[in-house]
Design an enzyme around this catalytic site. Structure first.
Site, PDB file in Angstrom:
ATOM      1  N   GLU A  87      39.263   4.814  17.513  1.00 58.82           N
ATOM      2  CA  GLU A  87      38.031   4.894  18.280  1.00 58.82           C
ATOM      3  C   GLU A  87      37.392   3.515  18.424  1.00 58.82           C
ATOM      4  OE1 GLU A  87      36.692   9.456  17.546  1.00 58.82           O
ATOM      5  OE2 GLU A  87      35.861   8.020  16.151  1.00 58.82           O
ATOM      6  N   CYS A 113      31.917  -2.047  19.235  1.00 57.32           N
ATOM      7  CA  CYS A 113      32.341  -1.847  17.848  1.00 57.32           C
ATOM      8  C   CYS A 113      33.826  -1.522  17.879  1.00 57.32           C
ATOM      9  CB  CYS A 113      31.522  -0.689  17.273  1.00 57.32           C
ATOM     10  SG  CYS A 113      32.001  -0.186  15.618  1.00 57.32           S
ATOM     11  N   CYS A 120      42.288   3.765   6.864  1.00 57.52           N
ATOM     12  CA  CYS A 120      41.813   2.692   5.982  1.00 57.52           C
ATOM     13  C   CYS A 120      42.300   2.962   4.564  1.00 57.52           C
ATOM     14  CB  CYS A 120      40.284   2.646   6.003  1.00 57.52           C
ATOM     15  SG  CYS A 120      39.601   1.268   5.061  1.00 57.52           S
ATOM     16  N   CYS A 124      36.513   4.577   0.660  1.00 62.88           N
ATOM     17  CA  CYS A 124      35.110   4.795   0.279  1.00 62.88           C
ATOM     18  C   CYS A 124      34.786   6.297   0.350  1.00 62.88           C
ATOM     19  CB  CYS A 124      34.181   4.022   1.203  1.00 62.88           C
ATOM     20  SG  CYS A 124      34.531   2.263   1.203  1.00 62.88           S
ATOM     21  N   CYS A 127      32.868   7.769   3.488  1.00 59.60           N
ATOM     22  CA  CYS A 127      33.310   7.415   4.845  1.00 59.60           C
ATOM     23  C   CYS A 127      34.342   8.393   5.377  1.00 59.60           C
ATOM     24  CB  CYS A 127      33.891   6.002   4.818  1.00 59.60           C
ATOM     25  SG  CYS A 127      34.617   5.504   6.383  1.00 59.60           S
ATOM     26  N   CYS A 344      27.829   5.074  12.323  1.00 56.46           N
ATOM     27  CA  CYS A 344      28.583   4.448  11.245  1.00 56.46           C
ATOM     28  C   CYS A 344      29.283   5.466  10.374  1.00 56.46           C
ATOM     29  CB  CYS A 344      27.656   3.670  10.330  1.00 56.46           C
ATOM     30  SG  CYS A 344      26.789   2.406  11.163  1.00 56.46           S
TER      31      CYS A 344
END
Ligand code: SAH
Ligand code: SF4
Length: 352
Positions: A87, A113, A120, A124, A127, A344
């Site tokens: 994205e 962005c 990833c 985290c 997230c 975010c």
């Protein structure tokens, strides 16, 4: 997977294309006319295009979905050559300004962005990107293509300025070589001409890589996703903190070459009952004591099944006031695109 023409700086392309003035022309097609196909390149000889098309493709991504928020934010789902998706988000930072006669005095300002990885590795706990695990790094051309495709889709002329934040999916410093290459390609005068100053790399804090990025001297800004003032909580939120603790990050930031007029941004994700108290604010002031810093407070954006909660507005404001009263610049991020999950930490791989 064939490499794409967006993978190269002008110098690199010049060494691949003969005669070399053709490289400049091709650059114009890619970055000023947003060509997506060799057929678009009208003044390039057919033989050269045939030769190039055996080795390269023009654009490695296509837009497969688009969601438009009431605040003007647009979230794009882009498909890569291997069918994977990432994205990228188009953010309107400032509206167009008009004078009393309705003439434009200042054009609207936008920030893109971009993602740097499919998934990833950092993991985290707050997230959504982390939930899907890690699939692969994006190539430099795939990072560049996000900006080219979004500018094209919004009819945003090549010479209109744009800011780039590496805050989409992935940890940019875990893909440092390709990231640095993409930063150089964005900076090309014959291309998009986006200076380092307009590019911000956001990192969860791989301190050794912050040093590497600094040594490369690309002129970019960094933003540190700090989120906690003690290692215990930070390790709970960001498991990688065990290897790169708060102190190592602060030390790396102090070594980072920073434009003297600028400040390093520290992002602080505020989670209700976890890190929203004033004693955390106090520790934060102490931690950033001798750094030219600014703090960006981010409301935790909840998603289904998360144990964490969004903080109360009054606690956010009290936290902010404490920092400001103690000499720190501090803003509260207004989460854009909330209605379309473009905010975010809400970016994910599949469009489900
Ligand atoms: N990997 C990099 C850049 C991408 S994440 C980094 O972590 O900095 C971009 C920002 O979104 C980070 O500051 C991240 O901490 C924040 N974020 C992640 N999940 C979030 C959530 N659920 N709510 C609000 N912000 C979140
Ligand atoms: Fe990766 Fe950043 Fe999400 Fe952490 S917040 S999992 S580093 S994308």
């Amino acid at each position: 997977m064939k490499p794409s023409l967006l993978d190269f700086t002008l110098k690199e392309l010049t060494s691949l294309v003969k005669p070399s003035f053709r490289a400049k022309q091709i650059y114009g097609w890619l970055y000023h006319k947003y060509a997506t196909d060799f057929d678009d390149m009208k003044n390039i000889p057919k033989t050269l295009k045939e030769e190039l098309s055996e080795k390269f493709i023009v654009n490695p991504m296509k837009i497969i979905n688009k969601e438009i928020s009431i605040d003007g934010t647009i979230k794009y789902l882009l498909e890569l050559q291997d069918g994977k998706t990432v994205e990228a988000v188009w953010l309107k930072m400032k509206d167009t300004q008009y004078d009393e006669n309705g003439e434009v005095i200042q054009e609207a300002k936008y920030t893109i962005c971009v993602s740097t990885q499919v998934g990833c590795k950092v993991g985290c706990v707050f997230c959504l990107t982390a939930k899907g695990g890690f699939t692969r790094n994006l190539t430099a051309g795939e990072i560049v293509a996000q900006v080219v495709n979004l500018k094209k889709d919004n009819n945003h002329k090549h010479n209109r300025m744009i800011n780039i934040v590496y805050m989409g999916m992935g940890e940019p410093l875990d893909n440092l070589e390709n990231l640095a290459h993409a930063i150089e390609i964005f900076k090309e005068d014959e291309g998009l001409c986006i200076s380092g100053k307009r590019q911000t790399v956001s990192t969860s804090g791989l301190s050794n890589k912050i040093d590497r990025l600094g040594e490369m001297d690309l002129g970019v800004h960094i933003a540190i996703s700090l989120h906690a003032v003690d290692d215990k909580l930070r390790s709970e939120l960001i498991p990688m903190n065990k290897a790169h603790n708060i102190n190592s990050i602060i030390e790396a930031v102090k070594r980072f070459p920073i434009d003297t007029r600028k400040r390093v941004m520290f992002e602080y994700l505020v989670i209700k009952g976890k890190n929203d108290d004033l004693s955390s604010a106090k520790k934060l002031v102490k931690l950033l004591n001798d750094i030219k810093a600014k703090v960006n407070l981010i409301y935790f954006n909840p998603y289904p099944d998360t144990p964490y909660e969004r903080p109360e507005k009054k606690d956010m404001v009290a936290f902010q006031e404490y920092l400001i009263n103690h000499g720190l610049l501090c803003t509260i991020r207004d989460s854009k695109g909330m209605d379309i999950s473009a905010a975010c930490g809400q970016l994910k791989e599949k469009n489900v």
